[in-house]
Design an enzyme around this catalytic site. Structure first.
Site, PDB file in Angstrom:
ATOM      1  N   TYR A 203       0.876  -1.184   0.000  1.00 53.84           N
ATOM      2  CA  TYR A 203       0.000   0.000   0.000  1.00 53.84           C
ATOM      3  C   TYR A 203       0.906   1.224   0.000  1.00 53.84           C
ATOM      4  O   TYR A 203       1.728   1.377   0.907  1.00 53.84           O
ATOM      5  CB  TYR A 203      -0.846   0.039   1.270  1.00 53.84           C
ATOM      6  CG  TYR A 203      -1.977  -0.972   1.332  1.00 53.84           C
ATOM      7  CD1 TYR A 203      -3.258  -0.646   0.912  1.00 53.84           C
ATOM      8  CD2 TYR A 203      -1.769  -2.256   1.819  1.00 53.84           C
ATOM      9  CE1 TYR A 203      -4.310  -1.555   0.980  1.00 53.84           C
ATOM     10  CE2 TYR A 203      -2.813  -3.188   1.895  1.00 53.84           C
ATOM     11  CZ  TYR A 203      -4.079  -2.823   1.469  1.00 53.84           C
ATOM     12  OH  TYR A 203      -5.112  -3.721   1.533  1.00 53.84           O
ATOM     13  N   LYS A 299     -12.341  -4.448   3.264  1.00 50.84           N
ATOM     14  CA  LYS A 299     -13.357  -4.926   4.217  1.00 50.84           C
ATOM     15  C   LYS A 299     -14.673  -5.356   3.560  1.00 50.84           C
ATOM     16  O   LYS A 299     -15.466  -6.064   4.184  1.00 50.84           O
ATOM     17  CB  LYS A 299     -13.699  -3.811   5.226  1.00 50.84           C
ATOM     18  CG  LYS A 299     -12.614  -3.459   6.194  1.00 50.84           C
ATOM     19  CD  LYS A 299     -12.359  -4.514   7.226  1.00 50.84           C
ATOM     20  CE  LYS A 299     -10.933  -4.924   7.161  1.00 50.84           C
ATOM     21  NZ  LYS A 299     -10.560  -6.212   7.572  1.00 50.84           N
TER      22      LYS A 299
HETATM   23  P1  FAD Z   1     -22.544  -7.792  -4.896  1.00 52.09           P
HETATM   24  O1  FAD Z   1     -21.285  -8.514  -5.112  1.00 52.09           O
HETATM   25  O2  FAD Z   1     -22.725  -6.451  -5.509  1.00 52.09           O
HETATM   26  O3  FAD Z   1     -23.702  -8.752  -5.388  1.00 52.09           O
HETATM   27  C1  FAD Z   1     -25.041  -8.308  -5.539  1.00 52.09           C
HETATM   28  C2  FAD Z   1     -25.719  -9.130  -6.619  1.00 52.09           C
HETATM   29  O4  FAD Z   1     -27.070  -8.720  -6.724  1.00 52.09           O
HETATM   30  C3  FAD Z   1     -25.089  -8.901  -7.979  1.00 52.09           C
HETATM   31  O5  FAD Z   1     -24.818 -10.137  -8.601  1.00 52.09           O
HETATM   32  C4  FAD Z   1     -26.137  -8.101  -8.735  1.00 52.09           C
HETATM   33  O6  FAD Z   1     -26.122  -8.349 -10.128  1.00 52.09           O
HETATM   34  C5  FAD Z   1     -27.415  -8.588  -8.087  1.00 52.09           C
HETATM   35  N1  FAD Z   1     -28.518  -7.639  -8.198  1.00 52.09           N
HETATM   36  C6  FAD Z   1     -28.454  -6.288  -8.175  1.00 52.09           C
HETATM   37  N2  FAD Z   1     -29.686  -5.769  -8.323  1.00 52.09           N
HETATM   38  C7  FAD Z   1     -30.540  -6.820  -8.432  1.00 52.09           C
HETATM   39  C8  FAD Z   1     -31.938  -6.905  -8.615  1.00 52.09           C
HETATM   40  N3  FAD Z   1     -32.721  -5.803  -8.702  1.00 52.09           N
HETATM   41  N4  FAD Z   1     -32.505  -8.127  -8.695  1.00 52.09           N
HETATM   42  C9  FAD Z   1     -31.726  -9.255  -8.607  1.00 52.09           C
HETATM   43  N5  FAD Z   1     -30.393  -9.220  -8.444  1.00 52.09           N
HETATM   44  C10 FAD Z   1     -29.801  -8.017  -8.358  1.00 52.09           C
HETATM   45  N6  FAD Z   1     -14.093  -4.892  -1.900  1.00 52.09           N
HETATM   46  C11 FAD Z   1     -12.863  -5.091  -1.454  1.00 52.09           C
HETATM   47  O7  FAD Z   1     -12.705  -5.515  -0.302  1.00 52.09           O
HETATM   48  N7  FAD Z   1     -11.809  -4.859  -2.302  1.00 52.09           N
HETATM   49  C12 FAD Z   1     -11.964  -4.420  -3.602  1.00 52.09           C
HETATM   50  O8  FAD Z   1     -11.018  -4.245  -4.346  1.00 52.09           O
HETATM   51  C13 FAD Z   1     -13.244  -4.190  -4.081  1.00 52.09           C
HETATM   52  N8  FAD Z   1     -13.468  -3.745  -5.352  1.00 52.09           N
HETATM   53  C14 FAD Z   1     -14.749  -3.507  -5.761  1.00 52.09           C
HETATM   54  C15 FAD Z   1     -15.013  -3.000  -7.030  1.00 52.09           C
HETATM   55  C16 FAD Z   1     -16.325  -2.711  -7.465  1.00 52.09           C
HETATM   56  C17 FAD Z   1     -16.576  -2.159  -8.845  1.00 52.09           C
HETATM   57  C18 FAD Z   1     -17.398  -2.951  -6.575  1.00 52.09           C
HETATM   58  C19 FAD Z   1     -18.834  -2.654  -7.010  1.00 52.09           C
HETATM   59  C20 FAD Z   1     -17.133  -3.470  -5.308  1.00 52.09           C
HETATM   60  C21 FAD Z   1     -15.829  -3.746  -4.880  1.00 52.09           C
HETATM   61  N9  FAD Z   1     -15.541  -4.251  -3.606  1.00 52.09           N
HETATM   62  C22 FAD Z   1     -14.289  -4.447  -3.169  1.00 52.09           C
HETATM   63  C23 FAD Z   1     -16.563  -4.571  -2.667  1.00 52.09           C
HETATM   64  C24 FAD Z   1     -16.896  -6.057  -2.691  1.00 52.09           C
HETATM   65  O9  FAD Z   1     -16.723  -6.572  -3.958  1.00 52.09           O
HETATM   66  C25 FAD Z   1     -18.300  -6.138  -2.206  1.00 52.09           C
HETATM   67  O10 FAD Z   1     -18.324  -5.727  -0.854  1.00 52.09           O
HETATM   68  C26 FAD Z   1     -18.933  -7.506  -2.361  1.00 52.09           C
HETATM   69  O11 FAD Z   1     -19.111  -7.808  -3.718  1.00 52.09           O
HETATM   70  C27 FAD Z   1     -20.284  -7.511  -1.656  1.00 52.09           C
HETATM   71  O12 FAD Z   1     -20.980  -8.660  -2.014  1.00 52.09           O
HETATM   72  P2  FAD Z   1     -22.549  -8.605  -2.143  1.00 52.09           P
HETATM   73  O13 FAD Z   1     -22.930 -10.009  -2.502  1.00 52.09           O
HETATM   74  O14 FAD Z   1     -23.138  -7.979  -0.949  1.00 52.09           O
HETATM   75  O15 FAD Z   1     -22.850  -7.613  -3.351  1.00 52.09           O
HETATM   76  C1  DHB Z   2      -7.319  -5.943  -3.107  1.00 52.80           C
HETATM   77  C2  DHB Z   2      -8.289  -5.002  -3.047  1.00 52.80           C
HETATM   78  C3  DHB Z   2      -8.312  -4.129  -1.985  1.00 52.80           C
HETATM   79  O1  DHB Z   2      -9.255  -3.198  -1.907  1.00 52.80           O
HETATM   80  C4  DHB Z   2      -7.356  -4.183  -0.985  1.00 52.80           C
HETATM   81  O2  DHB Z   2      -7.394  -3.305   0.029  1.00 52.80           O
HETATM   82  C5  DHB Z   2      -6.392  -5.150  -1.052  1.00 52.80           C
HETATM   83  C6  DHB Z   2      -6.377  -6.041  -2.118  1.00 52.80           C
HETATM   84  C7  DHB Z   2      -7.300  -6.890  -4.249  1.00 52.80           C
HETATM   85  O3  DHB Z   2      -8.135  -6.740  -5.154  1.00 52.80           O
HETATM   86  O4  DHB Z   2      -6.455  -7.783  -4.258  1.00 52.80           O
END
Ligand code: FAD
Ligand code: DHB
Length: 399
Positions: A203, A299
């Site tokens: 980082y 997180k």
């Molecule tokens: P999601 O993974 O968003 O899953 C929600 C699901 O619900 C999706 O498949 C979506 O298509 C579906 N959905 C949405 N609306 C509807 C609807 N109306 N009807 C039916 N289905 C629906 N976290 C990290 O720790 N590090 C990272 O680098 C990181 N990068 C990220 C980058 C992006 C672009 C995003 C958006 C998030 C990122 N996150 C990251 C956060 C992490 O990926 C999320 O916290 C995690 O995906 C949460 O999981 P979830 O299942 O709650 O939500």
């Molecule tokens: C990754 C993403 C993050 O947000 C982080 O804090 C560390 C690692 C990753 O995508 O590997």
């Protein structure tokens, strides 16, 4: 209109939250149906988080989806922090802590395959999902697929459909408080088949902005640089990305950086967000549907896993023992844990990024903060507790 299906828990969203909840419930004999707006391939194609806390890894093992993570995941017992001219490793070992680097994409695949193997029902490409009846005696989900209307009757609805989903929006505005901070920058992330710069994450808080070197395997790198929110991806050639990353790394790491063609490149905005309460009648919010953290503290996915573990435990107590205490405290208990992760993620974002209008005083404060962190055993212990997620879990308390 086809005849209504019936299940115990209707789960909206087939991201990590929805799939893990379905798995935990299934193992306890509680039936669910997962409704997902996108196709299965689309969900599997999203490149997102990569760092799993120990507790998350334990939840996944308990959910019987930890085997590949244990084989292929990379266990890390430290991270490197770079600021000014300094590079300092924070060692997790004195605290018995570790994290596992394992991509969200792989985890999602494992969860989908586990659901297939157990014969769980997931419906992909479900359009216009609507949630009804959650304040009455039973809930109903309605959606369209292949031009036909479908219905699912259920006892409870788990809103696991991410930040832009329908679940949170189904709660009347008067019943929901939201708290939000939108950051004035984004992260440009790339995936590339080049060996990681270091065997641990780096980082970097650089004058030009934040940078992060992560990985997915010994041959695949996942790297990020802070960028402007209105940056156009077309302006970020692979060459420009690697040059910018190299500039933001200390000399030794920069010399090791191997540039190569990127497999994926995207810009993500940074946001802190919490909705409360997380329950509205028979509807429960979990994961990104309930809260967003800026990715700096890694997180997001970990919070989602803890939310659904807590929700699964509460739903299982309802069905097995007819007890609703855990369902009744779900929102308050989860929110305390969520706000702690919000605090850490906002703090880490604040010390590592370049904010518009930053003064020399602000920069000196960032350096002093990082200097204190690496120099104080107490500060390092506090950091590891939050980063690796090892805060002691007290039974019955809001963990
Ligand atoms: P999601 O993974 O968003 O899953 C929600 C699901 O619900 C999706 O498949 C979506 O298509 C579906 N959905 C949405 N609306 C509807 C609807 N109306 N009807 C039916 N289905 C629906 N976290 C990290 O720790 N590090 C990272 O680098 C990181 N990068 C990220 C980058 C992006 C672009 C995003 C958006 C998030 C990122 N996150 C990251 C956060 C992490 O990926 C999320 O916290 C995690 O995906 C949460 O999981 P979830 O299942 O709650 O939500
Ligand atoms: C990754 C993403 C993050 O947000 C982080 O804090 C560390 C690692 C990753 O995508 O590997």
């Amino acid at each position: 209109m086809s005849a209504a299906l019936r299940t115990q828990v209707g789960i909206v969203g087939s991201g990590p939250s929805g799939l893990l909840l379905a798995q935990l419930l299934h193992l306890a004999g509680v039936d669910s149906v997962v409704l997902e707006r996108r196709s299965r391939d689309y969900v599997l194609g999203r490149i997102r988080a990569g760092v799993l806390e120990q507790t998350t890894a334990e939840i996944l093992r308990r959910a019987r989806v930890g085997a590949r993570m244990d084989r292929e995941g990379l266990v890390h017992r430290g991270v490197e922090l770079c600021f000014g001219e300094r590079t300092q490793r924070i060692d997790f070992s004195p605290f018995g802590a570790s994290v596992t680097v394992y991509g969200q994409t792989e985890l999602t695949r494992d969860l989908m395959e586990a659901r297939d193997a157990l014969g769980g029902k997931s419906i992909y490409e479900a359009e216009d999902v609507a949630i009804e009846g959650v304040t009455g005696g039973a809930a109903r989900l309605r959606w369209r697929k292949d031009g036909e209307q479908h219905l699912l009757d259920c006892d409870f609805v788990a809103g696991c459909d991410g930040f832009h989903g329908v679940s949170r929006r189904s709660i009347p505005a008067a019943e929901l408080r939201t708290h939000e901070r939108v950051y004035p920058f984004g992260w440009l992330g790339v995936l590339a088949d080049v060996p990681p710069v270091s065997h641990e994450l780096i980082y970097s808080s650089h004058e030009r902005g934040f940078a992060l070197c992560s990985m997915r395997s010994a041959t695949r790198s996942r790297c990020y640089v802070q960028c402007a929110l209105d940056d156009d991806l077309r302006e970020w050639s692979d060459e420009r990305f690697w040059d910018e990353l190299r500039t933001r790394l200390p000399a030794e790491a920069a010399a090791k950086l191997q540039a190569g063609p990127t497999i994926e490149k995207s810009i993500a905005p940074l946001r802190s967000f919490v909705a409360e309460p997380l329950r509205y009648g028979r509807l429960f919010l979990a994961g990104d549907a309930a809260h967003i953290v800026p990715p700096t503290g890694a997180k997001g996915l970990n919070l989602a896993a803890r939310d659904v573990d807590q929700l699964a435990t509460a739903l299982i107590a309802h069905y097995r023992d007819g007890r609703d205490e855990l369902l009744n405290v779900y929102s308050d208990a989860a929110l305390r844990r969520i706000w702690r992760a919000e605090r850490f993620s906002a703090w880490m974002t604040s010390v590592l990024h370049r904010f518009p209008g930053r003064t020399s005083f602000d920069r000196a404060m960032q350096i002093a903060e990082l200097d204190y962190l690496v120099g104080s055993a107490a500060a390092r212990a506090a950091f590891v507790e939050s980063y690796a997620g090892t805060l002691a879990v007290t039974v019955g308390a809001a963990t």
